[in-house]
Design an enzyme around this catalytic site. Structure first.
Site, PDB file in Angstrom:
ATOM      1  N   HIS A 256       0.766  -1.105   0.016  1.00 50.09           N
ATOM      2  CA  HIS A 256      -0.004  -0.036   0.000  1.00 50.09           C
ATOM      3  C   HIS A 256       0.594   1.139   0.385  1.00 50.09           C
ATOM      4  O   HIS A 256       0.562   2.644  -0.425  1.00 50.09           O
ATOM      5  CB  HIS A 256      -0.867  -0.152   1.250  1.00 50.09           C
ATOM      6  CG  HIS A 256      -2.312  -0.480   1.179  1.00 50.09           C
ATOM      7  ND1 HIS A 256      -1.994  -2.357   2.247  1.00 50.09           N
ATOM      8  CD2 HIS A 256      -2.835  -1.075   0.883  1.00 50.09           C
ATOM      9  CE1 HIS A 256      -2.690  -3.322   2.111  1.00 50.09           C
ATOM     10  NE2 HIS A 256      -3.157  -2.386   1.233  1.00 50.09           N
TER      11      HIS A 256
ATOM     12  N   GLU B 268      -1.733  -4.403  -8.437  1.00 55.18           N
ATOM     13  CA  GLU B 268      -1.505  -5.507  -9.392  1.00 55.18           C
ATOM     14  C   GLU B 268      -1.273  -6.458  -8.757  1.00 55.18           C
ATOM     15  O   GLU B 268      -1.823  -7.766  -9.453  1.00 55.18           O
ATOM     16  CB  GLU B 268      -0.599  -5.900 -10.745  1.00 55.18           C
ATOM     17  CG  GLU B 268       0.114  -3.865 -11.308  1.00 55.18           C
ATOM     18  CD  GLU B 268       1.067  -4.524 -12.344  1.00 55.18           C
ATOM     19  OE1 GLU B 268       2.000  -5.338 -12.011  1.00 55.18           O
ATOM     20  OE2 GLU B 268       0.598  -3.472 -13.532  1.00 55.18           O
ATOM     21  N   LYS B 269      -1.252  -7.180  -6.854  1.00 52.85           N
ATOM     22  CA  LYS B 269      -1.764  -8.444  -6.834  1.00 52.85           C
ATOM     23  C   LYS B 269      -3.127  -8.638  -6.606  1.00 52.85           C
ATOM     24  O   LYS B 269      -3.635  -9.280  -7.163  1.00 52.85           O
ATOM     25  CB  LYS B 269      -1.270  -7.945  -5.089  1.00 52.85           C
ATOM     26  CG  LYS B 269      -0.726  -9.373  -4.660  1.00 52.85           C
ATOM     27  CD  LYS B 269      -1.387  -9.526  -3.174  1.00 52.85           C
ATOM     28  CE  LYS B 269      -3.023  -9.919  -3.716  1.00 52.85           C
ATOM     29  NZ  LYS B 269      -3.534  -9.757  -1.956  1.00 52.85           N
TER      30      LYS B 269
ATOM     31  N   GLN C 121      -8.989  -7.677 -10.248  1.00 50.47           N
ATOM     32  CA  GLN C 121     -10.018  -6.034  -9.782  1.00 50.47           C
ATOM     33  C   GLN C 121      -9.039  -5.193 -10.267  1.00 50.47           C
ATOM     34  O   GLN C 121      -9.977  -4.036 -10.987  1.00 50.47           O
ATOM     35  CB  GLN C 121      -9.601  -6.554  -7.967  1.00 50.47           C
ATOM     36  CG  GLN C 121      -9.532  -4.773  -7.638  1.00 50.47           C
ATOM     37  CD  GLN C 121      -9.946  -4.896  -6.145  1.00 50.47           C
ATOM     38  OE1 GLN C 121     -10.590  -5.505  -5.354  1.00 50.47           O
ATOM     39  NE2 GLN C 121      -8.975  -4.140  -5.931  1.00 50.47           N
TER      40      GLN C 121
ATOM     41  N   MET D 247       2.883  -9.562  -0.641  1.00 49.95           N
ATOM     42  CA  MET D 247       2.614  -8.670   0.276  1.00 49.95           C
ATOM     43  C   MET D 247       1.373  -8.663   0.734  1.00 49.95           C
ATOM     44  O   MET D 247       0.439  -8.438  -1.281  1.00 49.95           O
ATOM     45  CB  MET D 247       2.561  -7.581   0.655  1.00 49.95           C
ATOM     46  CG  MET D 247       4.670  -7.380   0.790  1.00 49.95           C
ATOM     47  SD  MET D 247       4.987  -6.348   1.786  1.00 49.95           S
ATOM     48  CE  MET D 247       6.968  -6.347   1.921  1.00 49.95           C
TER      49      MET D 247
ATOM     50  N   SER E  75      -3.123  -7.962   3.142  1.00 53.46           N
ATOM     51  CA  SER E  75      -3.594  -7.990   4.538  1.00 53.46           C
ATOM     52  C   SER E  75      -3.429  -9.238   5.432  1.00 53.46           C
ATOM     53  O   SER E  75      -3.870 -10.181   6.405  1.00 53.46           O
ATOM     54  CB  SER E  75      -4.238  -6.823   4.808  1.00 53.46           C
ATOM     55  OG  SER E  75      -4.033  -5.864   4.200  1.00 53.46           O
ATOM     56  N   ARG E  76      -4.143 -10.051   4.268  1.00 52.56           N
ATOM     57  CA  ARG E  76      -4.293 -11.570   4.279  1.00 52.56           C
ATOM     58  C   ARG E  76      -3.318 -12.434   5.039  1.00 52.56           C
ATOM     59  O   ARG E  76      -3.531 -13.826   5.751  1.00 52.56           O
ATOM     60  CB  ARG E  76      -5.103 -12.305   3.951  1.00 52.56           C
ATOM     61  CG  ARG E  76      -6.833 -11.515   3.563  1.00 52.56           C
ATOM     62  CD  ARG E  76      -7.527 -11.917   2.556  1.00 52.56           C
ATOM     63  NE  ARG E  76      -8.504 -12.096   2.319  1.00 52.56           N
ATOM     64  CZ  ARG E  76      -9.848 -11.246   1.893  1.00 52.56           C
ATOM     65  NH1 ARG E  76      -8.657 -10.861   0.845  1.00 52.56           N
ATOM     66  NH2 ARG E  76     -10.953 -10.667   2.130  1.00 52.56           N
TER      67      ARG E  76
HETATM   68  O1  PAF Z   1      -7.584  -4.158  -3.176  1.00 53.30           O
HETATM   69  C1  PAF Z   1      -8.680  -3.544  -2.015  1.00 53.30           C
HETATM   70  O2  PAF Z   1      -8.319  -3.367  -1.104  1.00 53.30           O
HETATM   71  C2  PAF Z   1     -10.082  -3.248  -1.906  1.00 53.30           C
HETATM   72  O3  PAF Z   1     -10.939  -4.297  -3.071  1.00 53.30           O
HETATM   73  C3  PAF Z   1     -10.411  -2.167  -2.670  1.00 53.30           C
HETATM   74  C4  PAF Z   1      -9.890  -1.719  -4.007  1.00 53.30           C
HETATM   75  C5  PAF Z   1      -9.982  -1.235  -1.278  1.00 53.30           C
HETATM   76  C6  PAF Z   1     -11.952  -1.645  -2.972  1.00 53.30           C
HETATM   77  O4  PAF Z   1     -12.701  -1.655  -1.296  1.00 53.30           O
END
Ligand code: PAF
Length: 283
Positions: free
Chosen positions: A39, A149-150, A154, A185, A187-188
């Site tokens: 992030h 890009e991970k 999405q 990396m 968060s999970r």
């Molecule tokens: O990738 C994420 O953390 C989430 O899917 C996002 C893009 C913040 C939408 O909630």
């Protein structure tokens, strides 16, 4: 300096309007908090463009199915804000009510890159992501928004959504940031026990091997199958997919005449991990 915190859309908009009046450009970094280097690299990328960095922190209930990890998703707001000190200009941290007021009834479905792969296993996921990201983009109306890009599928879904809705935002992808053993990396990753964490470190190695086989000219289906087998052998309990796809459309590919990407999702215990990489990057 600590970033200022906006709990409401109105508050964030007023600040952004003031910046714009003073001639600044604005970049949005949407997150669900539990911030890690991945992030922070996105925030730095926005700052390097000379833009004000607005980080949203919102664990979006709409992208979790009832049996998923919404309740136990890590929430570390104070630590996140400390990490953003001197880095972000504003943190948008809305309540669920602020994002989804009573009576909320709108859902955005993205076809094209939003069909298949993740959707085969998490059918609710992209509608939840697309709806919240559209809301975040409309709320902040930034010049730029950046996503890691991970979550490669999405990123393509968000680019499609942004183009289809005609939003005047430039959508950027930031490269995956990896741990020393190559684990992407996430968060999970915090859910993993020490033993599971070791197994998790094999996913990127296996994807690299699949990409190398495809580059060498091996049949794509056989390379994908070898990847699935290798994940199970490494200790993953189940594999959702290992797939080599067109890097722009995510359509299945049978040859490397276009840019390709290998993508995977697999589970260790209760934790689902995803990763991907460019097929040609190993050449
Ligand atoms: O990738 C994420 O953390 C989430 O899917 C996002 C893009 C913040 C939408 O909630």
């Amino acid at each position: 300096m600590k970033p200022q915190i906006s709990p409401t859309i109105a508050h964030m908009r007023a600040q952004i309007a003031a910046w714009r009046k003073a001639g600044a450009r604005v970049g949005l970094i949407p997150t669900m908090g539990a911030l890690h280097e991945g992030h922070l690299s996105l925030v730095r990328a926005i700052r390097a463009r000379g833009e004000k960095a607005v980080v949203s922190i919102f664990v979006n209930p709409a992208q979790f199915a009832p049996n998923e990890d919404f309740d136990r998703y890590p929430r570390t707001f104070e630590t996140d804000c400390a990490k953003l000190s001197g880095l972000a200009d504003l943190v948008f941290a809305p309540s669920v009510k602020e994002m989804y007021p009573d009576g909320f009834s709108t859902k955005i479905e993205v076809g094209g890159p939003g069909v298949g792969l993740e959707t085969d296993f998490r059918p609710h996921f992209f509608a939840g992501v697309a709806t919240v990201v559209a809301k975040l983009l409309i709320a902040a109306m930034p010049d730029t928004a950046i996503f890691g890009e991970k979550d490669y599928q999405q990123l393509l879904v968000i680019k499609r959504l942004n183009a289809d809705l005609g939003l005047p935002v430039e959508i950027l992808g930031g490269p995956i940031v990896r741990e020393a053993d190559g684990l992407a990396m996430s968060s999970r990753n915090a859910y993993l026990s020490a033993a599971e964490r070791k197994i998790a470190g094999q996913m990127n190695v296996i994807l690299r091997a699949v990409a190398a086989r495809v580059n060498k000219g091996d049949e794509i289906g056989a390379a994908e199958q070898a990847g699935r087998d290798a994940l199970l052998e490494a200790g993953f309990n189940s594999v959702d997919y290992v797939a080599v796809r067109d890097a722009e459309t995510l359509a299945p590919v049978t040859s490397l005449s276009r840019r390709a990407r290998v993508l995977a999702a697999a589970r260790i215990g209760a934790t689902r991990l995803i990763d991907n990489m460019a097929v040609a990057s190993v050449l």
